[in-house]
Each structure stands twice: as structure tokens, then as C-alpha cells.
Motif scaffolding. Structure first.
Motif, short mmCIF file in Angstrom:
data_model
loop_
_atom_site.label_atom_id
_atom_site.label_comp_id
_atom_site.label_asym_id
_atom_site.label_seq_id
_atom_site.Cartn_x
_atom_site.Cartn_y
_atom_site.Cartn_z
N PRO A 54 45.72 45.09 57.50
CA PRO A 54 46.02 44.92 56.07
C PRO A 54 46.29 46.25 55.40
O PRO A 54 45.83 47.31 55.85
CB PRO A 54 44.74 44.27 55.51
CG PRO A 54 43.67 44.64 56.48
CD PRO A 54 44.33 44.69 57.82
N PHE A 55 47.05 46.20 54.33
CA PHE A 55 47.31 47.40 53.54
C PHE A 55 46.03 47.81 52.80
O PHE A 55 45.14 46.99 52.56
CB PHE A 55 48.45 47.18 52.56
CG PHE A 55 49.76 46.81 53.21
CD1 PHE A 55 50.12 47.35 54.44
CD2 PHE A 55 50.63 45.92 52.61
CE1 PHE A 55 51.31 47.01 55.05
CE2 PHE A 55 51.82 45.57 53.21
CZ PHE A 55 52.17 46.12 54.43
N ILE A 56 46.00 49.07 52.43
CA ILE A 56 44.85 49.64 51.71
C ILE A 56 45.36 50.33 50.45
O ILE A 56 46.26 51.17 50.52
CB ILE A 56 44.09 50.64 52.60
CG1 ILE A 56 43.52 49.94 53.83
CG2 ILE A 56 42.98 51.33 51.81
CD1 ILE A 56 42.93 50.89 54.86
N ASP A 57 44.79 49.98 49.32
CA ASP A 57 45.05 50.70 48.07
C ASP A 57 43.91 51.69 47.90
O ASP A 57 42.81 51.32 47.48
CB ASP A 57 45.14 49.73 46.90
CG ASP A 57 45.58 50.41 45.61
OD1 ASP A 57 45.58 51.66 45.58
OD2 ASP A 57 45.91 49.70 44.64
N ALA A 58 44.17 52.94 48.22
CA ALA A 58 43.10 53.94 48.28
C ALA A 58 42.77 54.56 46.93
O ALA A 58 41.84 55.37 46.84
CB ALA A 58 43.48 55.05 49.26
N HIS A 59 43.49 54.14 45.87
CA HIS A 59 43.21 54.73 44.56
C HIS A 59 43.84 53.86 43.47
O HIS A 59 45.06 53.81 43.32
CB HIS A 59 43.79 56.14 44.48
CG HIS A 59 43.47 56.89 43.22
ND1 HIS A 59 42.78 58.07 43.21
CD2 HIS A 59 43.76 56.63 41.92
CE1 HIS A 59 42.66 58.51 41.97
NE2 HIS A 59 43.25 57.65 41.16
N VAL A 60 42.99 53.17 42.71
CA VAL A 60 43.48 52.35 41.60
C VAL A 60 42.40 52.34 40.52
O VAL A 60 41.25 52.75 40.77
CB VAL A 60 43.82 50.91 42.07
CG1 VAL A 60 42.57 50.11 42.39
CG2 VAL A 60 44.71 50.18 41.08
N HIS A 61 42.77 51.92 39.32
CA HIS A 61 41.83 51.84 38.20
C HIS A 61 41.79 50.39 37.71
O HIS A 61 42.54 50.01 36.80
CB HIS A 61 42.26 52.78 37.07
CG HIS A 61 42.18 54.23 37.42
ND1 HIS A 61 41.13 55.03 37.04
CD2 HIS A 61 43.01 55.01 38.16
CE1 HIS A 61 41.32 56.26 37.51
NE2 HIS A 61 42.45 56.27 38.19
N LEU A 62 40.93 49.60 38.31
CA LEU A 62 40.86 48.18 37.96
C LEU A 62 40.32 47.94 36.57
O LEU A 62 40.57 46.88 35.99
CB LEU A 62 40.00 47.44 38.99
CG LEU A 62 40.59 47.29 40.39
CD1 LEU A 62 39.57 46.61 41.32
CD2 LEU A 62 41.89 46.50 40.38
N ASP A 63 39.58 48.88 36.02
CA ASP A 63 39.06 48.67 34.66
C ASP A 63 40.16 48.72 33.61
O ASP A 63 40.02 48.14 32.53
CB ASP A 63 37.96 49.68 34.32
CG ASP A 63 38.36 51.12 34.58
OD1 ASP A 63 39.42 51.37 35.18
OD2 ASP A 63 37.59 52.03 34.18
N ALA A 64 41.28 49.40 33.91
CA ALA A 64 42.35 49.58 32.93
C ALA A 64 43.58 48.71 33.19
O ALA A 64 44.48 48.67 32.35
CB ALA A 64 42.77 51.05 32.88
#
Length: 430
Positions: A54-64
Motif C-alpha cells: 500500500p501507499f504511505i502518506d508520510a506527512h499530512v495534517h488531518l486536523d486542517a
């Protein structure tokens, strides 16, 4: 033995021949040519299509995520205006609305093949509303996605009220990773202290580190070297990530060469975020304009592990996006001049194996016998075609259970006095 699932004629990344992949009790049981399909409860015919972890999202801001335009749009397109807008928006956060937005975006990512996400969470709010929400989300999505949470001091550890205390509280509440933002502190000395405090917390709580670091066009912003030095002093090799590092595109080559050697020695990871990096950086340039992304190609050539994140999705920093890590990888390919045939194959690693190393999940990641059966079937035969087409993720499996599926779109061309003809963009072989 009877298999729960058999993927027939799958093509694996960097493997010439197709194989069959058998799954039983949620793990990969056998990977070999010509397994007996009569021994499987379900058979999927890959027919030479690429099957990847699977792909990996190594940096995101789910709060925003999904807050674009609230309370206003970022008209300058700068990082600093985005922070100002978010500072206004976060005054009105509630646990339920943060959860609703985050869950919606996680569904987007899972549908597009991302089953591992590392999300930074702003912990400068004295109520820690976003963190409380995302701690609940982390538990609720365990069946479809593995979520890591980073305690992220958006306004600076020392430049915001009770920053050190809020960071400590966030870790006590259950954050997986310690974050920081040294370049956003009021002074360089405070930025250095930001880094030192992050490392002290990491040692105390036995946590990995992932700091926003040198996310600026300023060539005098040099906190990544402080992170590398602290890594070596503390013996935290392999456990430290510097995210963004966009100042590296403005460093002179002699210093960049020295820094890359130090990063390799410290076994640090670097995470680039193509969407935000290219949109937010270079805003004070006339022409020529800097691309704004760190030296991905050069870091890889110097033995530094590099991965990618989506970073922002319809928020004050990046107004577009839909959580597609393949699109992020394709943009990195363009921006970093990684268009050679072998380099294109390397780009796929930035959202798979390299990212797994950055998140330290290698022991349970990858298509190998005995590992959890997390994988994708892509409507393309190779990494080259995958990065060209951004194809449908036909099947998405977590622990042997199908958690998402997609159907490829169809296009047709009709000429005068001729029958309608379906257009296929796929090359069958490469």
C-alpha cells in the motif's frame, strides 16, 4: 492447504516475471508461479498488472483538511498567511467536526491505496481539541488504515504560550511521534532550543522524531544540521525525520554536500511534500523562481532515505488535492527531474518502501511471505506506467480483507460515419 485469496499473474515492482500471490488468515502464505487456483476461495486475475504494497502518506495534517476558505482564502499563497488563517480557524474547532473532516479525508486516501498515514496535529491549542479528535480517529480507522500522530507545535514550542507543557501533555495523551518547528521560532537561538527540547522529550518518552525543519527559502535557515548533530549525540539514528527542508534548494552546493553527508551519517529521513513545497515557496521571488522542493534526487544519490507526503488537502496552505499519493509522486518526478527510466522506478519507492523505512514499519510492510497481506492491484503493468497514468487502484487489501476497490474510467472517440471506438491509454508491456 486452501487459500482465502489468490492473485494470479501479478507483476511485482522490479521483478520481470509474474507470480501468483496466496493469502491465508490475513498474511501472505505463498508467492510463486502457477499456484493452484482450485485451492483458493477467491481468485483475482491480475493478468500482468502491478501489485504493490500500500501507499504511505508520510506527512499530512488531518486536523486542517477540508477547511479551505474558512474563514478566508490565502490570497498571498505564503506559508505565513496560511498559519495566520489556521490560527483564526482553530479557535472554533470541535472534536466532532475535526473527526468528521479527518474521517472523510482518510476514506479518500484509502480508496486510492494509502493504508499508512503519519499526521501532524497542532498542539498549541490549550484545549488540545484536534488531538483529542484524532486520538479517537486513530482507533476508529484501525480496520482500514494505520495512523501515526505527531505532536506538532504549529506556533513554535517557545514562541507560543506554554509550548513545552502542551508538547509534554500531548505525548502523555498518546502521540506517537515528537514534532517541532525550529525555523518558525522568533529567533535562531530559540529554534536551536526547539530542537534540543524535541530530542529531550523523545528520549524521555522513547519516541521517534519528525520536525518541520527549514521550511523556508532562507539559505541561512540551518536547523537540519542541528537535528543531525543531536541525533548522533543521542544515538537516535534511524528514528529521526526532517520534513520539508526546502531551504536546501537555496543552500550553496558546498554546504549542501556537507549537510547530506551528515544526514547520511545520522541515518536521518527527509520527507518532501511536493504540493505544498512548490505552491508555498518562491513566493518572494521575481524571476527566475525557485521550485521550492528539497534536493530529493541528490539526497537519494548520497544515501539519504527520502519519502513523500501530501501535506495539505484543501486547507489554508493548499486549496486543492484529493489525497492521491500517486499524484504527489508524479509531481515530485517532474519537479526533481527524475525522468530517467530507472529514476521513475525510484519515485514509486518514495511512497512505498522508503516511506515505510521513515515510519519504521518495515517489519510488517511489503509483499513477502509471512507479512500482513496489505497490497494494491493497479490498472497498469509497471512503475513507469503507474507514474504516467495514475491508474485506478482496482483492489485495495488490508490484512487480506478488501477495504476499497475502483473501476477504471472509459473514454470513446467517434469520427464521422465511423463506429464509436474505445480509447485505451495503457501500454500492455514495457
Amino acid at each position: 492447504m486452501q487459500y482465502d485469496l489468490l492473485i494470479r499473474q501479478a507483476r511485482l515492482h522490479r521483478h520481470a516475471d509474474t507470480v501468483d500471490i496466496a493469502v491465508k488468515d490475513g498474511v501472505f502464505t505463498r508467492i510463486a508461479p502457477d499456484l493452484d487456483p482450485t485451492q483458493a476461495k477467491r481468485v483475482i486475475k491480475a493478468e500482468g498488472r502491478l501489485v504493490t504494497p500500500p501507499f504511505i502518506d508520510a506527512h499530512v495534517h488531518l486536523d486542517a483538511v477540508l477547511t479551505v476558505g474558512q474563514p478566508r482564502y490565502n490570497t498571498s499563497g505564503t506559508l505565513l498567511e496560511g498559519i495566520q488563517i489556521w490560527g483564526e480557524r482553530k479557535q472554533n474547532l470541535t472534536v466532532e467536526e475535526v473527526k468528521q473532516r479527518a474521517l472523510e479525508e482518510i476514506r479518500w486516501e484509502v480508496a486510492q491505496g494509502t493504508l499508512h498515514i503519519r499526521s501532524h496535529v497542532d498542539v498549541c491549542d490549550p484545549n488540545l481539541t484536534a488531538l483529542r479528535a484524532l486520538l479517537e480517529v486513530r482507533e476508529e480507522v484501525r480496520d482500514i488504515c494505520h495512523l501515526q500522530l505527531v505532536a506538532f507545535p504549529q506556533d513554535g514550542i517557545y514562541s507560543s504560550p506554554d509550548g513545552p507543557g502542551l508538547m509534554r501533555k500531548a505525548l502523555e495523551m498518546g502521540c506517537d511521534v515528537v514534532g517541532g518547528i525550529p525555523h518558525h521560532e522568533w529567533t535562531r537561538d530559540m529554534g536551536v532550543e526547539d530542537v534540543h527540547y524535541v530530542f529531550a522529550l523523545a528520549q524521555e518518552f522513547d519516541r521517534d522524531i519528525d520536525c518541520h525543519c527549514d521550511e523556508t527559502d532562507d539559505p541561512l535557515s540551518r536547523f537540519t544540521e542541528v537535528m543531525a548533530a543531536d541525533t548522533l549525540k543521542q544515538g537516535w539514528q534511524g528514528r529521526v525525520t526532517a520534513s520539508h527542508c526546502t531551504a536546501m534548494h537555496s543552500y550553496d552546493n558546498a554546504y549542501a554536500f556537507k549537510l547530506m553527508g551528515l544526514l547520511k551519517k545520522a541515518q536521518m529521513n527527509v520527507i518532501a511534500n511536493p504540493f505544498d513545497n512548490v505552491v508555498l515557496q518562491g513566493r518572494f521571488d521575481t524571476y527566475p523562481k525557485r521550485r521550492g522542493i528539497t534536493r530529493v534526487k541528490e539526497l537519494l544519490a548520497n544515501g539519504v532515505n527520502v519519502a513523500l507526503g501530501h501535506d495539505s488537502i484543501m486547507d489554508p496552505w493548499f486549496p486543492l488535492g484529493r489525497g492521491d499519493m500517486l499524484a504527489a509522486a508524479q509531481l515530485a518526478l517532474f519537479l526533481c527531474h527524475m525522468s530517467g527510466y530507472d529514476e521513475i522506478a525510484d519515485v514509486l519507492d518514495l511512497i512505498t518502501s522508503n516511506a515505510a523505512k521513515a515510519l519504521r514499519i518495515q517489519d510488517r510492510y511489503g509483499i513477502e511471505q509471512g507479512k500482513p497481506a496489505d497490497f494494491l492491484v493497479l490498472d497498469a503493468p509497471s512503475a513507469f506506467e503507474t507514474l504516467r497514468l495514475l491508474p485506478a487502484r482496482l483492489h485495495v487489501f488490508k490484512a487480506g480483507v478488501e477495504v476499497a476497490r475502483s473501476e477504471p474510467g472509459r473514454s470513446y472517440v467517434k469520427r464521422e460515419q465511423e463506429q464509436e471506438t474505445e480509447v485505451t491509454f495503457r501500454r500492455i508491456t514495457m
